[in-house]
Scaffold this active site. Structure first.
Site, PDB file in Angstrom:
ATOM      1  N   LYS A 163       0.749  -1.248   0.154  1.00  0.00           N
ATOM      2  CA  LYS A 163       0.057  -0.072   0.049  1.00  0.00           C
ATOM      3  C   LYS A 163       0.962   1.232   0.009  1.00  0.00           C
ATOM      4  O   LYS A 163       0.592   2.003  -0.810  1.00  0.00           O
ATOM      5  CB  LYS A 163      -0.895   0.042   1.326  1.00  0.00           C
ATOM      6  CG  LYS A 163      -1.771  -1.331   1.393  1.00  0.00           C
ATOM      7  CD  LYS A 163      -2.707  -0.948   2.706  1.00  0.00           C
ATOM      8  CE  LYS A 163      -2.255  -1.152   4.011  1.00  0.00           C
ATOM      9  NZ  LYS A 163      -1.427  -2.351   4.180  1.00  0.00           N
ATOM     10  N   ARG A 191      -9.791   0.354   8.355  1.00  0.00           N
ATOM     11  CA  ARG A 191      -9.341  -0.776   8.721  1.00  0.00           C
ATOM     12  C   ARG A 191     -10.578  -1.494   9.348  1.00  0.00           C
ATOM     13  O   ARG A 191     -10.359  -2.710   9.670  1.00  0.00           O
ATOM     14  CB  ARG A 191      -8.053  -0.842   9.433  1.00  0.00           C
ATOM     15  CG  ARG A 191      -6.938  -0.937   8.910  1.00  0.00           C
ATOM     16  CD  ARG A 191      -5.912  -0.896   9.855  1.00  0.00           C
ATOM     17  NE  ARG A 191      -4.623  -1.518   9.279  1.00  0.00           N
ATOM     18  CZ  ARG A 191      -3.437  -0.783   8.752  1.00  0.00           C
ATOM     19  NH1 ARG A 191      -3.505   0.290   8.311  1.00  0.00           N
ATOM     20  NH2 ARG A 191      -2.281  -1.552   8.457  1.00  0.00           N
ATOM     21  N   ARG A 234      11.674  -6.200   5.258  1.00  0.00           N
ATOM     22  CA  ARG A 234      11.658  -4.963   5.763  1.00  0.00           C
ATOM     23  C   ARG A 234      12.135  -4.845   6.992  1.00  0.00           C
ATOM     24  O   ARG A 234      12.817  -3.482   7.491  1.00  0.00           O
ATOM     25  CB  ARG A 234      10.174  -4.130   5.687  1.00  0.00           C
ATOM     26  CG  ARG A 234      10.305  -2.658   5.793  1.00  0.00           C
ATOM     27  CD  ARG A 234       8.958  -1.816   5.562  1.00  0.00           C
ATOM     28  NE  ARG A 234       7.959  -2.637   6.593  1.00  0.00           N
ATOM     29  CZ  ARG A 234       6.322  -2.336   6.372  1.00  0.00           C
ATOM     30  NH1 ARG A 234       6.085  -1.543   5.543  1.00  0.00           N
ATOM     31  NH2 ARG A 234       5.662  -2.686   7.143  1.00  0.00           N
ATOM     32  N   ARG A 240      11.221  -0.696  12.404  1.00  0.00           N
ATOM     33  CA  ARG A 240       9.745  -0.782  13.080  1.00  0.00           C
ATOM     34  C   ARG A 240       9.424  -1.930  13.972  1.00  0.00           C
ATOM     35  O   ARG A 240       9.672  -3.123  13.568  1.00  0.00           O
ATOM     36  CB  ARG A 240       8.861  -0.900  11.840  1.00  0.00           C
ATOM     37  CG  ARG A 240       8.472   0.574  11.336  1.00  0.00           C
ATOM     38  CD  ARG A 240       7.708   0.276  10.065  1.00  0.00           C
ATOM     39  NE  ARG A 240       6.485  -0.064  10.311  1.00  0.00           N
ATOM     40  CZ  ARG A 240       5.404  -0.178   9.406  1.00  0.00           C
ATOM     41  NH1 ARG A 240       5.564   0.374   7.949  1.00  0.00           N
ATOM     42  NH2 ARG A 240       4.171  -0.871   9.543  1.00  0.00           N
ATOM     43  N   ARG A 248      -0.313  -9.589  12.856  1.00  0.00           N
ATOM     44  CA  ARG A 248      -1.006  -8.307  11.929  1.00  0.00           C
ATOM     45  C   ARG A 248      -1.754  -8.910  10.798  1.00  0.00           C
ATOM     46  O   ARG A 248      -2.798  -8.575  10.548  1.00  0.00           O
ATOM     47  CB  ARG A 248       0.374  -7.433  11.667  1.00  0.00           C
ATOM     48  CG  ARG A 248       0.935  -6.751  12.744  1.00  0.00           C
ATOM     49  CD  ARG A 248       2.369  -6.136  12.018  1.00  0.00           C
ATOM     50  NE  ARG A 248       2.070  -5.135  10.796  1.00  0.00           N
ATOM     51  CZ  ARG A 248       3.075  -4.822  10.307  1.00  0.00           C
ATOM     52  NH1 ARG A 248       4.119  -5.177  10.525  1.00  0.00           N
ATOM     53  NH2 ARG A 248       2.770  -3.819   9.537  1.00  0.00           N
TER      54      ARG A 248
HETATM   55  P1  B4P Z   1       3.508  -1.888   2.356  1.00  0.00           P
HETATM   56  O1  B4P Z   1       2.465  -2.800   2.108  1.00  0.00           O
HETATM   57  O2  B4P Z   1       3.684  -0.859   1.400  1.00  0.00           O
HETATM   58  O3  B4P Z   1       3.530  -1.828   4.114  1.00  0.00           O
HETATM   59  P2  B4P Z   1       2.730  -0.479   4.760  1.00  0.00           P
HETATM   60  O4  B4P Z   1       2.132   0.508   4.016  1.00  0.00           O
HETATM   61  O5  B4P Z   1       3.605  -0.084   5.492  1.00  0.00           O
HETATM   62  O6  B4P Z   1       1.550  -1.476   5.334  1.00  0.00           O
HETATM   63  P3  B4P Z   1       1.436  -1.776   7.117  1.00  0.00           P
HETATM   64  O7  B4P Z   1       0.001  -2.253   7.044  1.00  0.00           O
HETATM   65  O8  B4P Z   1       2.580  -2.690   7.068  1.00  0.00           O
HETATM   66  O9  B4P Z   1       1.762  -0.712   7.899  1.00  0.00           O
HETATM   67  P4  B4P Z   1       0.490   0.540   8.268  1.00  0.00           P
HETATM   68  O10 B4P Z   1       1.608   1.920   8.428  1.00  0.00           O
HETATM   69  O11 B4P Z   1      -0.503   0.882   7.297  1.00  0.00           O
HETATM   70  O12 B4P Z   1       4.934  -2.426   2.250  1.00  0.00           O
HETATM   71  C1  B4P Z   1       5.724  -3.656   2.867  1.00  0.00           C
HETATM   72  C2  B4P Z   1       7.176  -3.958   2.201  1.00  0.00           C
HETATM   73  O13 B4P Z   1       7.122  -4.733   0.956  1.00  0.00           O
HETATM   74  C3  B4P Z   1       7.690  -2.720   2.077  1.00  0.00           C
HETATM   75  O14 B4P Z   1       9.251  -3.289   2.431  1.00  0.00           O
HETATM   76  C4  B4P Z   1       7.928  -2.801   0.339  1.00  0.00           C
HETATM   77  O15 B4P Z   1       9.309  -2.104   0.031  1.00  0.00           O
HETATM   78  C5  B4P Z   1       7.717  -3.956  -0.036  1.00  0.00           C
HETATM   79  N1  B4P Z   1       7.077  -4.249  -1.070  1.00  0.00           N
HETATM   80  C6  B4P Z   1       6.082  -3.560  -1.500  1.00  0.00           C
HETATM   81  N2  B4P Z   1       5.749  -4.013  -2.865  1.00  0.00           N
HETATM   82  C7  B4P Z   1       6.595  -4.846  -3.324  1.00  0.00           C
HETATM   83  C8  B4P Z   1       6.600  -5.832  -4.473  1.00  0.00           C
HETATM   84  N3  B4P Z   1       5.701  -5.580  -5.490  1.00  0.00           N
HETATM   85  N4  B4P Z   1       7.597  -6.562  -4.544  1.00  0.00           N
HETATM   86  C9  B4P Z   1       8.393  -6.916  -3.406  1.00  0.00           C
HETATM   87  N5  B4P Z   1       8.434  -6.220  -2.340  1.00  0.00           N
HETATM   88  C10 B4P Z   1       7.567  -5.028  -2.159  1.00  0.00           C
HETATM   89  O16 B4P Z   1       0.114   0.304   9.529  1.00  0.00           O
HETATM   90  C11 B4P Z   1       1.066   0.048  10.721  1.00  0.00           C
HETATM   91  C12 B4P Z   1      -0.003  -0.111  12.254  1.00  0.00           C
HETATM   92  O17 B4P Z   1      -0.421   1.047  12.645  1.00  0.00           O
HETATM   93  C13 B4P Z   1      -1.216  -1.111  12.137  1.00  0.00           C
HETATM   94  O18 B4P Z   1      -0.724  -2.432  12.202  1.00  0.00           O
HETATM   95  C14 B4P Z   1      -1.736  -0.604  13.017  1.00  0.00           C
HETATM   96  O19 B4P Z   1      -1.441  -0.985  14.444  1.00  0.00           O
HETATM   97  C15 B4P Z   1      -1.651   0.900  13.213  1.00  0.00           C
HETATM   98  N6  B4P Z   1      -2.899   1.441  12.385  1.00  0.00           N
HETATM   99  C16 B4P Z   1      -2.479   1.976  10.871  1.00  0.00           C
HETATM  100  N7  B4P Z   1      -3.752   2.544  10.401  1.00  0.00           N
HETATM  101  C17 B4P Z   1      -4.949   2.075  11.238  1.00  0.00           C
HETATM  102  C18 B4P Z   1      -6.340   2.039  11.248  1.00  0.00           C
HETATM  103  N8  B4P Z   1      -6.950   2.577  10.450  1.00  0.00           N
HETATM  104  N9  B4P Z   1      -7.070   1.724  12.295  1.00  0.00           N
HETATM  105  C19 B4P Z   1      -6.266   1.155  13.399  1.00  0.00           C
HETATM  106  N10 B4P Z   1      -4.936   1.106  13.485  1.00  0.00           N
HETATM  107  C20 B4P Z   1      -4.157   1.272  12.339  1.00  0.00           C
END
Ligand code: B4P
Length: 196
Positions: free
Chosen positions: A14, A90, A129, A135, A147
């Site tokens: 994302k 979410r 990552r 993190r 998660r």
């Molecule tokens: P991403 O999937 O981009 O990870 P993210 O955006 O950080 O999502 P995530 O769910 O982990 O974290 P968020 O900040 O939303 O990428 C993951 C990895 O994959 C990266 O290293 C990237 O380089 C790699 N990658 C991507 N595409 C690739 C490809 N095609 N091939 C290979 N590698 C690739 O949430 C974090 C925490 O915040 C949650 O767990 C929760 O506790 C809280 N939170 C956030 N929003 C919330 C909400 N709305 N409600 C409640 N809690 C919330």
């Protein structure tokens, strides 16, 4: 306004794809995860509260993230063509609140795209990552799996909310970043005329 919900499991890509979308379509990126991490870094009361949940890989309470989004919408809505909501909503409560907040401001969600990625690939991406991100929620297979489980149990059904509104689009999230972005762009281009 072109308002996009980018949806998917932790590790689905994302954050990665949001950066490409905002550049191509000139939109504002709203990531609740980034915002919460920023609050933790600054040790604000919201950050201290959120850290307890995030470090365990659990969801932060709805009212906390809804408040963040409301403030961001007011700050930026006159300065952008639209928003990419990354990691929000979410829960169905968050989805309903988002609709209400946008309606009050004379706009709405144009489309929701869900990135579909195999479980083993999600675990690989987050483990990789974790080696460099620092993190806490990327450290250790148990937290990562927790998660993904929470996503499957509490978040995945948000798709139904958007399916009922005919705004849901599944996107194959396997492959290179550019291959996935091509699929995303094609979907956005088809739906753009519905933006309001
Ligand atoms: P991403 O999937 O981009 O990870 P993210 O955006 O950080 O999502 P995530 O769910 O982990 O974290 P968020 O900040 O939303 O990428 C993951 C990895 O994959 C990266 O290293 C990237 O380089 C790699 N990658 C991507 N595409 C690739 C490809 N095609 N091939 C290979 N590698 C690739 O949430 C974090 C925490 O915040 C949650 O767990 C929760 O506790 C809280 N939170 C956030 N929003 C919330 C909400 N709305 N409600 C409640 N809690 C919330």
């Amino acid at each position: 306004m072109l308002n996009i919900v980018l949806f998917g499991s932790p590790g689905a890509g994302k954050g990665t794809q949001s950066q490409k979308i905002i550049q191509k379509y000139n939109l504002m990126h709203l990531s609740t995860g980034d915002n919460l991490r920023n609050a933790i870094e600054r040790q604000t009361p919201r950050g201290i509260e959120a850290k307890k949940y995030m470090d365990r890989g659990e969801l932060v309470p709805d009212e906390v993230v809804i408040g963040i989004i409301g403030r961001r919408l007011d700050e930026f809505r006159d300065k952008t063509n639209g928003f990419v909501f990354d990691g929000f909503p979410r829960t169905k409560i968050q989805a309903r609140e988002l609709d209400d907040m946008l309606t009050e401001r004379g706009t709405s969600i144009t489309l929701m795209m869900a990135l579909e990625v195999e479980h083993s690939e999600l675990v690989n991406r987050l483990t990789n990552r974790g080696k460099s991100s620092g993190r806490p929620d990327d450290q250790g297979i148990e937290i990562i799996k927790n998660r993904i489980t929470i996503y499957n149990e509490r978040t995945k059904n948000v798709m139904d909310y958007y399916k009922a509104q005919q705004k849901y689009f599944g996107i194959d999230g396997m492959g290179t970043v550019d291959e996935i972005f091509d699929r995303i762009s094609n979907t956005i281009n088809q739906q753009m005329p519905k933006a309001k």
